[in-house]
Motif scaffolding. Structure first.
Motif: not given
Length: 121
Positions: A40-49
């Motif tokens: 809902h906000h213009y952010i990118a989380l780090p990718v996780i396995d």
């Protein structure tokens, strides 16, 4: 200057701007809460396995933009794929040929043809 979502790091129950280390939001106690906030906000989380471990490339978090484009904090486009077995980071294999786009997972060592995997999904 490239425009895109703000890349964040997760520390405990809080999100921080990955470039400035400034607090963005705290009180996010579950992965679902983090993902809902990011959606809902213009952010990118780090990718996780699949085990919840972050993808790291040369010591930097990896982010997924637009569903299939992977970048580090420095906006380097990385030719990465998600491992279909463990969700880990798969990198291009050294013995790749023109006909095959072979990648190998850094977590479980699964080797697969990335183009074939995309066609099957």
């Amino acid at each position: 200057m490239k425009m895109g979502p703000t890349k964040v790091t997760v520390k405990g129950d809080a999100l921080y701007d990955a470039k400035t280390d400034k607090l963005i939001k705290d009180g996010l106690t579950t992965r679902k809460a983090l993902e809902d906030y990011a959606a809902h906000h213009y952010i990118a989380l780090p990718v996780i396995d699949n085990a919840g471990l972050p993808w790291m490339l040369d010591g930097k978090h990896v982010y997924c933009l637009r569903g299939s484009k992977f970048e580090t904090l420095d906006d380097e486009a990385a030719h990465l794929r998600r491992c279909p077995d463990c969700g880990g980071m798969a990198v291009p294999s050294d013995e790749g040929t023109m006909e095959r786009d072979c990648v190998c997972c850094t977590r479980c060592s699964h080797e697969f043809d990335a183009r074939l995997e995309m066609m099957e999904s």
